[in-house]
Design an enzyme around this catalytic site. Structure first.
Site, PDB file in Angstrom:
ATOM      1  N   ARG B   7       5.741  -3.556  12.079  1.00  0.00           N
ATOM      2  CA  ARG B   7       4.769  -2.836  11.712  1.00  0.00           C
ATOM      3  C   ARG B   7       3.814  -2.409  12.765  1.00  0.00           C
ATOM      4  O   ARG B   7       3.577  -1.286  13.021  1.00  0.00           O
ATOM      5  CB  ARG B   7       4.022  -3.559  10.567  1.00  0.00           C
ATOM      6  N   SER B  34      -1.929  -1.617   6.208  1.00  0.00           N
ATOM      7  CA  SER B  34      -0.781  -2.592   6.266  1.00  0.00           C
ATOM      8  C   SER B  34       0.529  -1.861   6.999  1.00  0.00           C
ATOM      9  O   SER B  34       1.288  -2.625   7.851  1.00  0.00           O
ATOM     10  CB  SER B  34      -0.298  -2.604   4.847  1.00  0.00           C
ATOM     11  N   GLU B  55       1.552   9.205  -4.264  1.00  0.00           N
ATOM     12  CA  GLU B  55       2.805   9.321  -3.175  1.00  0.00           C
ATOM     13  C   GLU B  55       3.569  10.744  -3.286  1.00  0.00           C
ATOM     14  O   GLU B  55       4.101  11.174  -2.501  1.00  0.00           O
ATOM     15  CB  GLU B  55       3.530   8.254  -3.382  1.00  0.00           C
ATOM     16  N   ASP B 114       3.796 -10.524  -3.015  1.00  0.00           N
ATOM     17  CA  ASP B 114       3.597  -9.517  -4.171  1.00  0.00           C
ATOM     18  C   ASP B 114       4.619  -9.493  -5.181  1.00  0.00           C
ATOM     19  O   ASP B 114       4.483  -8.873  -6.435  1.00  0.00           O
ATOM     20  CB  ASP B 114       3.255  -8.230  -3.771  1.00  0.00           C
ATOM     21  N   ARG B 164       7.886  -6.274   7.126  1.00  0.00           N
ATOM     22  CA  ARG B 164       6.486  -6.682   7.347  1.00  0.00           C
ATOM     23  C   ARG B 164       6.156  -7.821   8.182  1.00  0.00           C
ATOM     24  O   ARG B 164       5.054  -7.978   8.607  1.00  0.00           O
ATOM     25  CB  ARG B 164       6.101  -6.947   5.828  1.00  0.00           C
TER      26      ARG B 164
END
Lengths: 275, 309
Positions: B7, B34, B55, B114, B164
């Site tokens: 990222r 993020s 989005e 998550d 991530r």
């Protein structure tokens, strides 16, 4: 500046011509979106033959004004206008929806000169128009972006995402025109799924809102002029229209949203629209 | 073993490229901290658009920007930047072959905490389905940089999957990246493992372990999932006793499917590792979650042993 009487007459003739070409394109025994194409024909005539800065010989001219049909099923009226302007030969109109044709059932930027984006999956055109308006501001160009919406179409959630975004980014180079013909595919908007009230919703999203008779070219022109003078806000022109306008049996009915004409209807329609 | 966070590399790459090419614009849906596009935002605020948690509008707006000559990067978590906006990508972007770059951040199971809502194990399959789309899944930080550069050089829609977490460096900074081409990261002569993303590392660990047992494993990084040079893939399997595939994705329409399609009718034994037809779930750690779905070196070793038995 007000349109002169001669200009008004000329634009009315153009709108009639567009409707004539729409009926001719659909022809006998084939489905075609006559209703929503004819309801917006006067607005399209004012845009293409008077208001917009564009050049049929240079469809990708960077400084041109852009026009997107978010309600892409009204492609017929845009094809008629583009052919009439000279973006492509009139002969192509007869190939509508034929395999291999440059004229698809919905607008296709890769196939048709003068088409700015692929629209027709309802609710997406306004967002694309926002992107074009944002690019215009980044590049400090003064082109304007026009986007035609349906009053059934604006049930799509994405429209309201775009509406908020256009207000937030103060896209005063963007003018949306709501073709308020009151009828969606299966019946009256107010009964099937009511998207009203329109004015209040768009005002709340930060737009300047103008209401106009969508069949009087002089009033349409005034509304477009007013929109051009508004700073820091996008403008929505609510064009009060009649679905199928100009084709008697198709007026104010869902039957010709995507209807089929028989020979007698076809001849009647052309007869009404010639002159 | 050196590691980089993909990222972060993505954010830095965007910043570098943004300085060289003013056509690059960035769109965000409230996840810039993020996805790391904050770096671009700080340097080029006028070319950064916060589009809100919306989005669908973000993707179609990007299409409008691209048609007008910009090179937009659309950012969100992979699950939202593909599935939530599938129709916008299909209609506004791919149908007109519009030059939009879609970033799928926190791809696969990499957002382990998550859970299923935020994990994206179908994104490659969805994006591969759409004509005109290019699908890339870089293996490490170095390749992430090159994939983003390649996406800018290519005129058309590109989807890039980005992990991530910190990833071990497998490729070097000066390796060449060509869209469509798989790259061998370890040579071997008994079994070839086709992998992508973090799974390449798992395959390398398995290969090192199998070497001690006298089994020679070739590992190929298939970071370009559409297009894929099938000829190169076939070449890399030539003379092998079998093939193993491993991907951090459902077994539907990802790397395993690509390889099975390419070798249809071929007698070579093929074992495909991936996530079966289920959703992900929350876990206290990335490695633990991968292990739960059989995405680790021991699974690769078992598959190799199965082929050789």
């Amino acid at each position: 500046m007000l349109l002169t009487k001669a200009q008004i007459t000329e634009l009315e003739q153009k709108a009639r011509k567009l409707r004539y070409l729409i009926v001719e394109m659909v022809s006998v025994g084939k489905q075609g979106h006559i209703g929503g194409s004819c309801s917006i024909a006067d607005v399209m005539a004012v845009l293409y033959f008077h208001k917009m800065k564009h050049d049929p010989l240079r469809p990708n001219w960077p400084d041109r004004d852009r026009l997107l049909l978010s309600k892409g099923h009204a492609a017929l009226v845009q094809y008629a206008a583009l052919a009439e302007c000279g973006y492509f030969s009139r002969e192509h109109l007869a190939t509508l929806k034929q395999t291999g044709s440059i004229l698809q059932g919905h607008p296709d930027m890769l196939k048709t000169p003068g088409i700015e984006a692929n629209t027709g999956s309802l609710g997406q055109g306004l967002s694309i128009a926002c992107g074009m308006a944002m690019a215009g501001k980044l590049d400090r160009k003064d082109y304007r972006v026009f986007c035609v919406l349906g009053d059934g179409e604006i049930a799509e959630g994405q429209i309201w995402e775009a509406s908020m975004a256009a207000g937030f980014y103060k896209l005063d180079n963007l003018t949306a025109i709501l073709d308020k013909n009151g009828i969606q595919a299966t019946g009256p908007v107010a009964e099937r799924f009511d998207t009203n009230p329109h004015r209040e919703k768009w005002l709340a999203c930060g737009w300047h809102v103008i209401e106009t008779d969508g069949h009087r070219v002089g009033e349409i022109d005034l509304a477009l002029n007013e929109a051009e003078k508004i700073h820091n806000r996008p403008t929505l022109i609510i064009a009060h229209t009649v679905k199928g306008k100009g084709v008697p049996f198709a007026e104010d009915t869902a039957a010709f949203h995507n209807g089929i004409m028989d020979q007698a209807q076809y001849e009647q329609a052309l007869e009404c629209l010639k002159r | 073993m050196s590691q980089q966070n993909c990222r972060k590399v993505y954010g830095e790459t965007l910043l570098d490229l943004g300085g060289k090419d003013s056509r690059i614009v960035v769109l965000e849906a409230d996840l810039s901290k993020s996805t790391m596009t904050t770096l671009f935002q700080e340097a080029f605020p006028e070319r950064f658009f916060e589009m809100g948690i919306a989005e669908q509008n973000m993707v179609s707006t990007a299409a409008g920007l691209a048609i007008s000559g910009k090179i937009p990067f659309v950012n969100s978590f992979a699950v939202f930047s593909t599935g939530r906006v599938y129709d916008q990508i299909r209609q506004s972007v791919c149908l007109g072959k519009v030059n939009v770059k879609i970033i799928g951040s926190s791809c696969g199971l990499s957002d382990f905490g998550d859970g299923a809502t935020h994990q994206s194990i179908e994104d490659v399959g969805l994006m591969r389905l759409i004509p005109n789309m290019t699908v890339l899944a870089p293996v490490d930080g170095n390749e992430t940089r090159r994939a983003v550069e390649a996406a800018v050089d290519y005129n058309g829609p590109v989807y890039i999957r980005i992990n991530r977490n910190d990833m071990p460096d497998i490729t070097s900074v000066d390796d060449v990246f060509t869209i469509g081409e798989p790259g061998m990261v370890r040579d071997g002569s008994d079994i070839v493992v086709f992998a992508n993303g973090y799974m390449v590392w798992k395959a390398l660990l398995a290969a090192a372990s199998l070497e001690k047992q006298g089994v020679s494993v070739r590992v190929v990084n298939v970071s370009s999932l559409k297009p894929v040079n099938g000829q190169s893939i076939r070449e890399m399997a030539r003379g092998m006793k079998g093939i193993v595939t491993i991907e951090e994705h459902t077994l539907v329409n990802g790397l395993g499917s690509i390889v099975l399609d390419l070798f249809r009718g071929n007698p070579l034994r093929i074992e495909t590792l991936g996530i079966p037809d289920v959703f992900g779930q929350s876990a206290p750690g990335y490695e633990e979650l991968l292990r739960h779905y059989g995405l680790d070196e021991s699974a690769v070793i078992r598959s190799v042993e199965k082929i050789l038995s």
